[in-house]
Motif scaffolding. Structure first.
Motif, PDB file in Angstrom:
ATOM      1  N   GLY A   1       0.822  -1.215   0.000  1.00 34.46           N
ATOM      2  CA  GLY A   1       0.000   0.000   0.000  1.00 34.46           C
ATOM      3  C   GLY A   1       0.850   1.255   0.000  1.00 34.46           C
ATOM      4  N   ALA A   2       1.943   1.242   0.790  1.00 34.10           N
ATOM      5  CA  ALA A   2       2.842   2.395   0.812  1.00 34.10           C
ATOM      6  C   ALA A   2       3.475   2.607  -0.555  1.00 34.10           C
ATOM      7  CB  ALA A   2       3.919   2.184   1.884  1.00 34.10           C
ATOM      8  N   ALA A   3       3.858   1.511  -1.230  1.00 31.10           N
ATOM      9  CA  ALA A   3       4.461   1.628  -2.558  1.00 31.10           C
ATOM     10  C   ALA A   3       3.462   2.196  -3.566  1.00 31.10           C
ATOM     11  CB  ALA A   3       4.964   0.259  -3.017  1.00 31.10           C
ATOM     12  N   ALA A   4       2.200   1.741  -3.490  1.00 30.56           N
ATOM     13  CA  ALA A   4       1.165   2.256  -4.395  1.00 30.56           C
ATOM     14  C   ALA A   4       0.931   3.743  -4.154  1.00 30.56           C
ATOM     15  CB  ALA A   4      -0.131   1.471  -4.206  1.00 30.56           C
ATOM     16  N   GLY A   5       0.873   4.136  -2.881  1.00 29.64           N
ATOM     17  CA  GLY A   5       0.707   5.553  -2.570  1.00 29.64           C
ATOM     18  C   GLY A   5       1.906   6.373  -3.005  1.00 29.64           C
ATOM     19  N   ALA A   6       3.119   5.809  -2.831  1.00 29.96           N
ATOM     20  CA  ALA A   6       4.332   6.519  -3.237  1.00 29.96           C
ATOM     21  C   ALA A   6       4.373   6.713  -4.748  1.00 29.96           C
ATOM     22  CB  ALA A   6       5.559   5.747  -2.762  1.00 29.96           C
ATOM     23  N   MET A   7       3.917   5.701  -5.495  1.00 31.67           N
ATOM     24  CA  MET A   7       3.881   5.817  -6.957  1.00 31.67           C
ATOM     25  C   MET A   7       2.981   6.975  -7.385  1.00 31.67           C
ATOM     26  SD  MET A   7       2.409   3.085  -9.761  1.00 31.67           S
ATOM     27  CE  MET A   7       0.719   3.394  -9.227  1.00 31.67           C
TER      28      MET A   7
ATOM     29  N   VAL B   1       2.489  12.539   2.026  1.00 32.71           N
ATOM     30  CA  VAL B   1       1.050  12.487   2.299  1.00 32.71           C
ATOM     31  C   VAL B   1       0.400  11.344   1.515  1.00 32.71           C
ATOM     32  CG1 VAL B   1      -1.124  13.694   1.874  1.00 32.71           C
ATOM     33  CG2 VAL B   1       0.748  14.881   3.011  1.00 32.71           C
ATOM     34  N   PHE B   2       0.751  11.182   0.249  1.00 35.10           N
ATOM     35  CA  PHE B   2       0.156  10.120  -0.549  1.00 35.10           C
ATOM     36  C   PHE B   2       0.734   8.755  -0.193  1.00 35.10           C
ATOM     37  CE2 PHE B   2      -1.418  13.616  -3.056  1.00 35.10           C
ATOM     38  CZ  PHE B   2      -2.644  13.142  -3.485  1.00 35.10           C
ATOM     39  N   LEU B   3       1.999   8.706   0.198  1.00 33.86           N
ATOM     40  CA  LEU B   3       2.555   7.444   0.699  1.00 33.86           C
ATOM     41  C   LEU B   3       1.789   6.983   1.932  1.00 33.86           C
ATOM     42  CD1 LEU B   3       6.292   6.534   1.051  1.00 33.86           C
ATOM     43  CD2 LEU B   3       4.751   6.146   2.948  1.00 33.86           C
ATOM     44  N   ASN B   4       1.520   7.922   2.841  1.00 32.95           N
ATOM     45  CA  ASN B   4       0.751   7.598   4.046  1.00 32.95           C
ATOM     46  C   ASN B   4      -0.666   7.160   3.695  1.00 32.95           C
ATOM     47  OD1 ASN B   4       0.107   7.928   7.103  1.00 32.95           O
ATOM     48  ND2 ASN B   4      -1.381   9.260   6.115  1.00 32.95           N
TER      49      ASN B   4
ATOM     50  N   THR C   1      -5.096   9.893  -9.363  1.00 31.24           N
ATOM     51  CA  THR C   1      -5.829   8.940  -8.523  1.00 31.24           C
ATOM     52  C   THR C   1      -7.032   8.346  -9.250  1.00 31.24           C
ATOM     53  OG1 THR C   1      -7.100  10.754  -7.500  1.00 31.24           O
ATOM     54  CG2 THR C   1      -5.076  10.057  -6.402  1.00 31.24           C
ATOM     55  N   LEU C   2      -7.583   9.072 -10.224  1.00 34.62           N
ATOM     56  CA  LEU C   2      -8.638   8.478 -11.068  1.00 34.62           C
ATOM     57  C   LEU C   2      -8.057   7.321 -11.878  1.00 34.62           C
ATOM     58  CD1 LEU C   2     -11.533   8.534 -12.158  1.00 34.62           C
ATOM     59  CD2 LEU C   2     -10.776  10.211 -13.857  1.00 34.62           C
ATOM     60  N   ALA C   3      -6.848   7.530 -12.425  1.00 31.21           N
ATOM     61  CA  ALA C   3      -6.169   6.441 -13.130  1.00 31.21           C
ATOM     62  C   ALA C   3      -5.862   5.294 -12.169  1.00 31.21           C
ATOM     63  CB  ALA C   3      -4.884   6.958 -13.775  1.00 31.21           C
ATOM     64  N   GLY C   4      -5.450   5.644 -10.946  1.00 33.20           N
ATOM     65  CA  GLY C   4      -5.178   4.617  -9.946  1.00 33.20           C
ATOM     66  C   GLY C   4      -6.415   3.820  -9.578  1.00 33.20           C
ATOM     67  N   MET C   5      -7.560   4.497  -9.522  1.00 37.65           N
ATOM     68  CA  MET C   5      -8.813   3.812  -9.208  1.00 37.65           C
ATOM     69  C   MET C   5      -9.102   2.732 -10.242  1.00 37.65           C
ATOM     70  SD  MET C   5     -12.631   5.453  -8.761  1.00 37.65           S
ATOM     71  CE  MET C   5     -12.735   5.995 -10.463  1.00 37.65           C
ATOM     72  N   LEU C   6      -8.927   3.060 -11.518  1.00 39.03           N
ATOM     73  CA  LEU C   6      -9.164   2.082 -12.586  1.00 39.03           C
ATOM     74  C   LEU C   6      -8.103   0.979 -12.574  1.00 39.03           C
ATOM     75  CD1 LEU C   6     -10.022   4.618 -15.441  1.00 39.03           C
ATOM     76  CD2 LEU C   6     -11.628   3.318 -14.037  1.00 39.03           C
ATOM     77  N   LEU C   7      -6.848   1.376 -12.342  1.00 37.22           N
ATOM     78  CA  LEU C   7      -5.744   0.415 -12.349  1.00 37.22           C
ATOM     79  C   LEU C   7      -5.902  -0.627 -11.252  1.00 37.22           C
ATOM     80  CD1 LEU C   7      -2.853  -0.512 -13.169  1.00 37.22           C
ATOM     81  CD2 LEU C   7      -1.992   1.213 -11.575  1.00 37.22           C
ATOM     82  N   PHE C   8      -6.119  -0.180 -10.018  1.00 36.13           N
ATOM     83  CA  PHE C   8      -6.195  -1.111  -8.888  1.00 36.13           C
ATOM     84  C   PHE C   8      -7.465  -1.965  -8.946  1.00 36.13           C
ATOM     85  CE2 PHE C   8      -3.618   2.392  -6.811  1.00 36.13           C
ATOM     86  CZ  PHE C   8      -2.412   1.734  -7.016  1.00 36.13           C
ATOM     87  N   ARG C   9      -8.542  -1.412  -9.477  1.00 38.55           N
ATOM     88  CA  ARG C   9      -9.768  -2.210  -9.610  1.00 38.55           C
ATOM     89  C   ARG C   9      -9.559  -3.331 -10.623  1.00 38.55           C
ATOM     90  NH1 ARG C   9     -13.434  -3.132  -6.166  1.00 38.55           N
ATOM     91  NH2 ARG C   9     -13.453  -0.888  -5.683  1.00 38.55           N
ATOM     92  N   GLY C  10      -8.879  -3.014 -11.729  1.00 37.74           N
ATOM     93  CA  GLY C  10      -8.599  -4.040 -12.717  1.00 37.74           C
ATOM     94  C   GLY C  10      -7.662  -5.113 -12.195  1.00 37.74           C
ATOM     95  N   LEU C  11      -6.628  -4.700 -11.440  1.00 31.81           N
ATOM     96  CA  LEU C  11      -5.695  -5.677 -10.873  1.00 31.81           C
ATOM     97  C   LEU C  11      -6.389  -6.584  -9.860  1.00 31.81           C
ATOM     98  CD1 LEU C  11      -2.499  -3.459 -10.382  1.00 31.81           C
ATOM     99  CD2 LEU C  11      -2.850  -5.289 -12.070  1.00 31.81           C
ATOM    100  N   THR C  12      -7.353  -6.029  -9.136  1.00 28.16           N
ATOM    101  CA  THR C  12      -8.116  -6.847  -8.185  1.00 28.16           C
ATOM    102  C   THR C  12      -8.854  -7.967  -8.915  1.00 28.16           C
ATOM    103  OG1 THR C  12      -8.428  -4.944  -6.725  1.00 28.16           O
ATOM    104  CG2 THR C  12      -9.900  -6.803  -6.416  1.00 28.16           C
ATOM    105  N   GLU C  13      -9.498  -7.619 -10.024  1.00 30.89           N
ATOM    106  CA  GLU C  13     -10.208  -8.623 -10.819  1.00 30.89           C
ATOM    107  C   GLU C  13      -9.241  -9.687 -11.350  1.00 30.89           C
ATOM    108  OE1 GLU C  13     -13.425  -8.876 -11.545  1.00 30.89           O
ATOM    109  OE2 GLU C  13     -14.302  -6.936 -10.998  1.00 30.89           O
TER     110      GLU C  13
END
Length: 413
Positions: free
Chosen positions: A130-136, A310-313, A152-164
């Motif tokens: 999670g820290a690495a994802a936030g740091a990215m 802040v985003f890493l946290n 973060t909109l791109a991140g929302m789509l990226l992480f949702r797809g990876l979850t699937e």
């Protein structure tokens, strides 16, 4: 000879406005509350909402079992709200936390369920993920200058797809008992039989003592720096209200199974982040870049580094929320975390955050999350449909932000 402006004797009332006894005290308290409306407004609203649903549900809302469930049901949203509050104070937004919550839950399931990794090691690895994802995301926002909304909109789509992808569209569980106890368990019983949970009582009384000490210390420090403080009578009323609320919650939890383990985690996070935002240099820098970025840069604040942290946290907090959520429901699901980002953002704004940044407290995020949690729980108890629940929560959010705008205009005038 100089006059002591902190003299305790009351100043003479203006002509035509002299009030005797209780009228003067009431006016003093009302004036103090108007000056501190941002601080007290949502706390008062939370009390009124609790009182309303306590009457509406014939006391079911305040049953010990329901209070414990209220904590367990909203723990992951409160965790996200604390991280989101820091992001909003810094002048940004994070739309990816719901998807990141689901993604971390899916990785945890793959580690523990499919590969039999020991759950403590899997938890550490998930927090680092999670820290690495936030740091990215923080790197793209802070150092490449891409707006946080887009990243973060791109991140929302990226992480949702990876979850699937990782779950292959299926629900995966169950999780180890140890991790389940973190999300659903209670503190152990200790000491003699008192018809109450002794450890919960001890922790509750310690928290009450700490709150009283902290409030008195903050007031004294404000006076030393000649900052405005609430009137003494209003301050005492605030202490009495806080102690009464904490004592009530302590007794309710202690009369059931005791304090949930996740409540202890929340308490540590609130105290830790509260200290950082009030006393640490990085906390002041977060307020500075959100309140006035050009001035912060001229003052030597390393705004890029602060934004990155802040985003890493936020990524680490999303990972913790994902672990708690997955362990509570004992499974990782491709549909987990839906709308969690909206709940966290709403809790932050209801709790006093400002769209322009630079304003907000960690405790405010908790209060905002509890407002939403009590609304959800209370409306479920009285049988309000999910359609009307969405309408009511939307109106509450709009009213909270509208009140913030109105309050700032009034203060400015």
């Amino acid at each position: 000879m100089s006059t002591d402006v902190t003299d305790k004797s009351p100043a003479p009332a203006p002509p035509g406005k002299a009030a005797a006894g209780g009228g003067g005290l009431l006016q003093l308290m009302l004036d103090g509350m108007r000056r501190n409306m941002r601080q007290y407004g949502m706390l008062i609203a939370l009390g009124l909402i609790v009182a309303l649903f306590a009457v509406w549900t014939d006391g079911d809302l305040l049953l010990p079992r329901n209070v414990s469930n209220l904590v367990l049901q909203n723990s992951y949203i409160l965790i996200l709200a604390m991280g989101m509050m820091l992001v909003i104070i810094a002048g940004h937004i994070d739309l990816s936390v719901g998807s990141l919550t689901a993604f971390v839950g899916s990785i945890a399931a793959v580690m523990m369920v499919k590969n039999d990794l020991p759950w403590p090691l899997a938890v550490v690895l998930c927090l680092l993920l999670g820290a690495a994802a936030g740091a990215m995301q923080g790197f793209f926002i802070a150092y490449l200058g891409i707006p946080s909304f887009i990243v973060t909109l791109a991140g929302m789509l990226l992480f949702r797809g990876l979850t699937e992808i990782f779950l292959e569209g299926q629900t995966l569980g169950p999780f180890p008992q140890g991790l389940q106890k973190v999300a659903n368990g209670f503190l152990p019983e200790v000491g003699p039989n008192t018809n109450y949970h002794n450890l919960t009582l001890l922790l509750g009384f310690a928290l009450i003592a700490f709150v009283i000490y902290q409030e008195m210390r903050d007031r004294k420090r404000s006076q030393e720096f000649s900052l405005e403080v609430p009137p003494v009578k209003l301050f005492v009323l605030k202490i009495v209200a806080l102690v009464s609320a904490l004592l009530t919650v302590t007794l309710l939890l202690a009369s059931y199974k005791g304090a949930p383990v996740v409540l202890l985690i929340l308490g540590v996070l609130v105290v830790g982040f509260g200290y950082v935002m009030r006393n640490a240099i990085v906390g002041r820098h977060i307020y500075a870049i959100g309140g006035n970025l050009p001035a912060a840069k001229l003052s030597g604040v390393k705004d890029k580094k602060v934004t990155f942290l802040v985003f890493l946290n936020m990524g680490m907090m999303a990972a913790l929320a994902g672990l708690v959520f997955a362990a509570r429901f004992n499974a990782a699901s491709p549909k987990a975390g839906l709308n969690f980002e909206l709940e966290a953002i709403a809790a932050s704004f209801i709790g006093g955050a400002s769209m322009s940044g630079g304003v907000g407290t960690v405790l405010g995020a908790i209060i905002g999350g509890l407002v939403l949690g009590v609304l959800n729980n209370g409306m479920n108890l009285v049988g309000v449909g999910t359609d009307w629940q969405q309408v009511i929560k939307g109106m509450v959010l709009l009213a909270a932000v509208g009140f913030d705008v109105w309050n700032k205009r009034k203060v400015g005038s």
